[in-house]
Design an enzyme around this catalytic site. Structure first.
Site, PDB file in Angstrom:
ATOM      1  N   LYS A 184     102.838  86.301   7.536  1.00  0.00           N
ATOM      2  CA  LYS A 184     101.694  85.521   8.042  1.00  0.00           C
ATOM      3  C   LYS A 184     101.944  85.093   9.494  1.00  0.00           C
ATOM      4  O   LYS A 184     101.028  85.118  10.330  1.00  0.00           O
ATOM      5  CB  LYS A 184     101.480  84.311   7.129  1.00  0.00           C
ATOM      6  N   LYS A 221     101.198  75.162  15.940  1.00  0.00           N
ATOM      7  CA  LYS A 221     102.262  75.087  14.921  1.00  0.00           C
ATOM      8  C   LYS A 221     102.694  76.488  14.483  1.00  0.00           C
ATOM      9  O   LYS A 221     103.883  76.793  14.383  1.00  0.00           O
ATOM     10  CB  LYS A 221     101.728  74.263  13.741  1.00  0.00           C
ATOM     11  N   LEU A 267      98.757  72.786   2.648  1.00  0.00           N
ATOM     12  CA  LEU A 267      98.965  71.567   3.430  1.00  0.00           C
ATOM     13  C   LEU A 267      99.215  71.952   4.885  1.00  0.00           C
ATOM     14  O   LEU A 267      99.482  73.115   5.188  1.00  0.00           O
ATOM     15  CB  LEU A 267     100.156  70.809   2.833  1.00  0.00           C
ATOM     16  N   PRO A 268      99.129  70.984   5.816  1.00  0.00           N
ATOM     17  CA  PRO A 268      99.244  71.358   7.228  1.00  0.00           C
ATOM     18  C   PRO A 268     100.551  72.104   7.556  1.00  0.00           C
ATOM     19  O   PRO A 268     100.509  73.175   8.172  1.00  0.00           O
ATOM     20  CB  PRO A 268      99.155  70.015   7.955  1.00  0.00           C
TER      21      PRO A 268
END
Ligand code: NAD
Length: 298
Positions: free
Chosen positions: A167, A237, A63-64
């Protein structure tokens, strides 16, 4: 083992398509057209998140942001409203602090692990993604058969949340290398170097990185609209999450914080849904030359 997948966008969709080749999976996305596309590919398209929780022992999410992940897991009609037991494997590039909080709030018989990926939709299609996995051995063991059908490049990083830390560290480099590469290109081309030759020399020299090897020759130089399949908003983000993790854990990050400002202004100017490579406009303005599409068309 019954597998579920929620979030069938650019990245999640490409991963789920590989899982479908080896496993029966039940899928869900807010987008009806994506649900119908996956139904045609042989997946069972659920009509709600709760239906996925009811039908699967291991549910993958892509998901975003971690906000959507929290809603999908703990929200009113979320996975915990229907899932009796099992594993939730979050493949989102999420915020490790929120991820650990979600893990603590779960009932005892549901375990959260994190498994963000690197390599983009093209890497998923080619079966070459890097998959970083954080979480307990038992829970990871249940997710492994589906993850192995996506890529053999699986790396265990430690407890839940550690894979998202790793990540973010990777995407800091992706973000800063992209800017530094566009900056080098603008200086070289403005001063008379052929754009394609510039990319070729950089990719054989000490400044070599993913942006010199892949982004410039395949996407930016041949195309006026250099779409690579990852949005400006998602990149902003990721580096905001890295910057916030630095603040929360007492790590100074001068380079990524400068890069964050450049991506932030690109998001403000062009919108978060534009491709990440649109940040090149910043360097086109800074050098008053055209860079995207300045090479040979392929
Ligand atoms: P995307 O916007 O293409 O897809 C997100 C999908 O989630 C959409 O289809 C949307 O409808 C769905 N969705 C949103 N809220 C939902 C909800 N409440 N319930 C069900 N579905 C919902 O984004 P993406 O590019 O696939 O990225 C997903 C994650 O993967 C992000 O965290 C991103 O940073 C990460 N990632 C993306 C790439 C890439 O190259 N695209 C690479 C590595 C990691």
């Amino acid at each position: 083992m019954r597998f579920g997948y929620i979030g069938l966008g650019n990245m999640g969709g490409a991963i789920a398509k590989r899982m479908i080749l080896k496993h029966n999976i039940v899928v869900f996305d807010l987008s009806e057209s994506l649900r119908s596309e996956f139904s045609k590919l042989g997946a069972v398209a659920a009509t709600s998140i709760a239906e996925v929780g009811n039908s699967a022992d291991v549910v993958f999410l892509c998901l975003p942001t971690s906000n959507e992940v929290k809603e999908v897991i703990l929200g009113k009609n979320g996975l915990t409203s229907s899932m009796k037991s099992g594993v939730i494997c979050d493949m989102t590039t999420g915020d490790p602090v929120i991820t650990r909080k979600i893990a603590e709030e779960l009932p005892n018989n549901i375990t959260l692990i994190d498994a963000p990926v690197s390599g983009g939709p093209a890497g998923a299609t080619a079966g070459t993604l890097a998959i970083m996995v954080g979480g307990s051995d038992n829970a990871v063991g249940l997710a492994i058969p589906a993850l192995e059908s996506v890529s053999p490049n699986i790396f265990r990083t430690g407890n839940v949340g550690t894979a998202q830390v790793m990540k973010l560290a990777n995407n800091m480099l992706n973000a800063t290398n992209r800017l530094a590469t566009f900056e080098a290109l603008s200086l070289a081309v403005k001063n008379g170097i052929d754009p394609d030759l510039c990319a070729e020399i950089l990719s054989k020299s000490s400044g070599r990185n993913y942006a010199t090897d892949i982004t410039l020759p395949r996407f930016v130089l041949p195309n006026d609209e250099p779409v690579q399949g990852f949005t400006l908003g998602l990149m902003h983000k990721d580096i905001r999450q890295a910057a916030e993790l630095g603040i929360a854990t007492g790590v100074t990050l001068p380079v990524i914080n400068t890069a964050r400002e450049v991506y932030h202004s690109a998001v403000n100017e062009r919108g978060g849904n534009e491709d990440v490579n649109e940040v090149i406009r910043h360097y086109e303005r800074g050098s008053t030359i055209k860079l995207a599409g300045s090479g040979k068309k392929q």
